[in-house]
Design a protein around this motif. Structure first.
Motif, mmCIF file in Angstrom:
data_model
loop_
_atom_site.group_PDB
_atom_site.id
_atom_site.type_symbol
_atom_site.label_atom_id
_atom_site.label_comp_id
_atom_site.label_asym_id
_atom_site.label_seq_id
_atom_site.Cartn_x
_atom_site.Cartn_y
_atom_site.Cartn_z
ATOM 1 N N TYR A 50 0.823 -1.203 0.000
ATOM 2 C CA TYR A 50 0.000 0.000 0.000
ATOM 3 C C TYR A 50 0.863 1.262 0.000
ATOM 4 N N ARG A 92 -12.794 2.019 2.907
ATOM 5 C CA ARG A 92 -12.058 0.899 3.500
ATOM 6 C C ARG A 92 -10.875 1.415 4.312
ATOM 7 N N SER A 94 -7.086 1.184 5.348
ATOM 8 C CA SER A 94 -5.851 0.652 4.769
ATOM 9 C C SER A 94 -4.864 0.365 5.895
ATOM 10 N N ILE A 105 -8.024 0.973 -3.761
ATOM 11 C CA ILE A 105 -7.267 -0.266 -3.571
ATOM 12 C C ILE A 105 -7.076 -0.969 -4.907
#
Length: 204
Positions: A50, A92, A94, A105
């Motif tokens: 990420y 969401r 992370s 994502i």
């Protein structure tokens, strides 16, 4: 069953199919989507590396609909349409501690695959972790039994730093996932147990 990202890669290249690569006795090794190789886990998953959100990844949909985005800016790109509105329930968490739209994502995964970045957990990682666990546990216990408290504690701290530094270097420098937690916890337990035994021995 192809994911959104795998199908986007296939369609964007005009490829007809997705090819799997399998290692006998291990499982899936990766996918070949058109001209792109995608390494996977034996279960067909991809390890995400990420990054922080990059505003340049986004183009507001209203600007596209209003004709304010030049065609050249969109040509040759893989475009994902998503929403960042909280009420649509596609936000969401992370691993970086931020909340991102779900489409972010997917965008990061596609970017990772196309630029050759990402993380991997090699097949030998589990064996290395077991070796680290056994060797470091035995060494930490032996030091606590043989050496004095201060030298043993100093070497123990150096061992902890070595194991953590080795795995961090593998992650940051080579994108390899090796778990330092179990070997380090084993070292701590072995050192504590041997120290208690040594303490009772000296008291007796």
């Amino acid at each position: 069953l192809p994911s959104l990202d795998a199908e986007a890669l296939r369609v964007s290249q005009g490829a007809l199919s997705i090819t799997t690569r399998v290692v006998p006795g291990v499982g899936l090794e990766g996918l070949r989507v058109g001209a792109v190789n995608v390494p996977t886990t034996p279960q067909g998953e991809v390890w995400m590396h990420y990054t922080a959100p990059v505003p340049a990844r986004y183009v507001p949909a209203w600007k596209v609909l209003a004709g304010e985005v030049p065609d050249d800016d969109l040509a040759g790109k893989i475009l994902l349409i998503g929403s960042s509105a909280q009420g649509l329930m596609d936000l969401r968490f992370s691993p970086l501690g931020t909340v991102v739209p779900g489409v972010e994502i997917h965008a990061q995964l596609l970017e990772q695959v196309l630029t050759g970045g990402g993380l991997s957990r090699p097949t030998w990682a589990e064996g290395l972790e077991v070796m680290l666990l056994v060797a470091s546990g035995l060494l930490a216990g032996a030091m606590a039994l043989v050496l004095g408290p201060l030298p043993a504690a100093a070497i123990f701290a150096a061992l902890l730093a070595f194991v953590f530094g080795l795995t961090w270097r593998a992650f940051s420098g080579h994108g390899l996932l090796i778990d330092p937690v179990v070997p380090m916890v084993t070292m701590m337990l072995a050192f504590a147990a041997a120290s208690i035994v040594q303490h009772f021995r000296e008291e007796r």
